[in-house]
Design a protein around this motif. Structure first.
Motif, PDB file in Angstrom:
ATOM      1  N   SER A 254      18.362   0.375  68.943  1.00 23.84           N
ATOM      2  CA  SER A 254      17.347   0.502  70.010  1.00 23.84           C
ATOM      3  C   SER A 254      18.046   0.204  71.326  1.00 23.84           C
ATOM      4  O   SER A 254      19.192  -0.259  71.337  1.00 23.84           O
TER       5      SER A 254
ATOM      6  N   ARG B  52       8.691   1.749  65.437  1.00 21.87           N
ATOM      7  CA  ARG B  52       8.030   1.035  66.534  1.00 21.87           C
ATOM      8  C   ARG B  52       8.146   1.811  67.843  1.00 21.87           C
ATOM      9  O   ARG B  52       7.191   1.884  68.622  1.00 21.87           O
ATOM     10  N   ALA B  53       9.302   2.427  68.075  1.00 24.40           N
ATOM     11  CA  ALA B  53       9.474   3.200  69.308  1.00 24.40           C
ATOM     12  C   ALA B  53       8.552   4.421  69.290  1.00 24.40           C
ATOM     13  O   ALA B  53       7.925   4.760  70.303  1.00 24.40           O
TER      14      ALA B  53
ATOM     15  N   LEU C  52      18.230  -2.274  73.591  1.00 27.70           N
ATOM     16  CA  LEU C  52      17.849  -3.685  73.774  1.00 27.70           C
ATOM     17  C   LEU C  52      17.672  -3.961  75.275  1.00 27.70           C
ATOM     18  O   LEU C  52      18.352  -3.342  76.087  1.00 27.70           O
TER      19      LEU C  52
ATOM     20  N   ARG D 127      21.696   6.456  75.077  1.00 29.58           N
ATOM     21  CA  ARG D 127      20.300   6.894  75.052  1.00 29.58           C
ATOM     22  C   ARG D 127      20.139   8.179  74.235  1.00 29.58           C
ATOM     23  O   ARG D 127      21.008   9.038  74.227  1.00 29.58           O
TER      24      ARG D 127
ATOM     25  N   THR E  13      14.947   6.504  73.237  1.00 27.80           N
ATOM     26  CA  THR E  13      15.421   5.302  72.534  1.00 27.80           C
ATOM     27  C   THR E  13      16.943   5.388  72.508  1.00 27.80           C
ATOM     28  O   THR E  13      17.528   6.047  73.356  1.00 27.80           O
TER      29      THR E  13
ATOM     30  N   GLU F 146       7.272   6.096  73.058  1.00 24.53           N
ATOM     31  CA  GLU F 146       8.480   6.160  73.897  1.00 24.53           C
ATOM     32  C   GLU F 146       9.011   7.583  73.984  1.00 24.53           C
ATOM     33  O   GLU F 146       8.920   8.345  73.018  1.00 24.53           O
TER      34      GLU F 146
ATOM     35  N   LYS G 217      14.578  -3.927  74.218  1.00 22.45           N
ATOM     36  CA  LYS G 217      13.415  -3.381  73.503  1.00 22.45           C
ATOM     37  C   LYS G 217      13.689  -3.345  72.003  1.00 22.45           C
ATOM     38  O   LYS G 217      14.797  -3.022  71.582  1.00 22.45           O
ATOM     39  N   TYR G 218      12.670  -3.613  71.218  1.00 18.36           N
ATOM     40  CA  TYR G 218      12.689  -3.441  69.762  1.00 18.36           C
ATOM     41  C   TYR G 218      13.819  -4.183  69.054  1.00 18.36           C
ATOM     42  O   TYR G 218      14.649  -3.592  68.374  1.00 18.36           O
ATOM     43  N   LYS G 219      13.828  -5.498  69.265  1.00 15.92           N
ATOM     44  CA  LYS G 219      14.730  -6.335  68.457  1.00 15.92           C
ATOM     45  C   LYS G 219      14.215  -6.320  67.018  1.00 15.92           C
ATOM     46  O   LYS G 219      13.042  -6.029  66.793  1.00 15.92           O
TER      47      LYS G 219
ATOM     48  N   ALA H  26       4.944   3.462  69.858  1.00 15.80           N
ATOM     49  CA  ALA H  26       4.684   3.057  71.253  1.00 15.80           C
ATOM     50  C   ALA H  26       4.699   4.258  72.196  1.00 15.80           C
ATOM     51  O   ALA H  26       4.469   4.109  73.385  1.00 15.80           O
TER      52      ALA H  26
ATOM     53  N   THR I 268      12.958  -0.216  64.035  1.00 16.94           N
ATOM     54  CA  THR I 268      12.993   0.103  65.466  1.00 16.94           C
ATOM     55  C   THR I 268      12.500   1.529  65.757  1.00 16.94           C
ATOM     56  O   THR I 268      11.861   1.757  66.777  1.00 16.94           O
TER      57      THR I 268
END
Ligand code: GRF
Length: 188
Positions: A110, A123-124, A112, A153, A132, A129, A114-116, A127, A120
């Motif tokens: 991820s 979750r991204a 970082l 990225r 990522t 996004e 974000k999303y530790k 959300a 990941t």
């Protein structure tokens, strides 16, 4: 010709990042050699790459305390200077990290901070996004919290699911890990 530092890679799983670091380390100009691979799982497919490239490997499928005790002994006796965590699923203890402070790095899927932690990609996506990626960072006492060395990225497109995203991010990870290793030795 650079004098290469000795490094060890810790794995628990498929070891595809290990494979890409080993391949890059064959370059005469790369700052490290992989002199040891340690897995905390007998079933880790990545052990295959250690064998394939004739790199010494140790499997320590034991408690974390025992793992750390035995690993430290091996690392010191083999004069390892850098530990690369690559899909390694134990969270190392503070006392272990203290022994190698500033010389343990990890790759996390991820951007970082974000999303530790785990899951990941899911979750991204949940959300919403649009972007990522992955982060190579120094390891400190807090999970996925040390200083970032390199981030890469990856855009999230309509129709992406966790599996697709994982594949896209992993392609960037293979470049990012070796770029980060080159970077830390250029700076030091
Ligand atoms: C990588 O995606 C890395 O970001 C995460 O675990 C995965 C390991 O994959 N920490 P592999 O074992 O290198 O194939």
């Amino acid at each position: 010709m650079v004098k290469k530092k000795k490094a060890c890679v810790f794995i628990s799983g498929s070891g595809t990042n290990l494979r890409s670091i080993i391949r890059n380390s064959r370059d005469y100009n790369f700052p490290i050699n992989i002199n040891l691979v340690i897995s905390n799982k007998k079933s880790a497919a990545g052990i295959y790459f250690a064998k394939k490239f004739s790199i010494p490997h140790i499997v320590l499928e034991v408690s974390k305390e025992k793992f750390e005790k035995i690993a430290l002994k091996e690392l010191f006796s083999r004069k390892i200077k850098l530990i690369c965590l690559a899909g390694f699923m134990y969270v190392l203890s503070k006392s272990f990290i203290r022994n190698f402070r500033g010389n343990i790095i990890n790759i996390h899927p991820s951007l970082l901070p974000k999303y530790k932690g785990l899951n990941t990609f899911k979750r991204a996506l949940n959300a919403g996004e649009k972007m990522t990626g992955c982060t190579v960072h120094f390891v400190n006492e807090k999970l996925d919290n040390g200083k970032a060395i390199i981030k890469k990225r990856v855009s999230i497109n309509t129709g992406d699911n966790p599996e697709i995203l994982k594949k896209k991010v992993q392609l960037e990870e293979y470049k990012a890990y070796s770029m980060a290793i080159r970077k830390i030795y250029r700076l030091s």
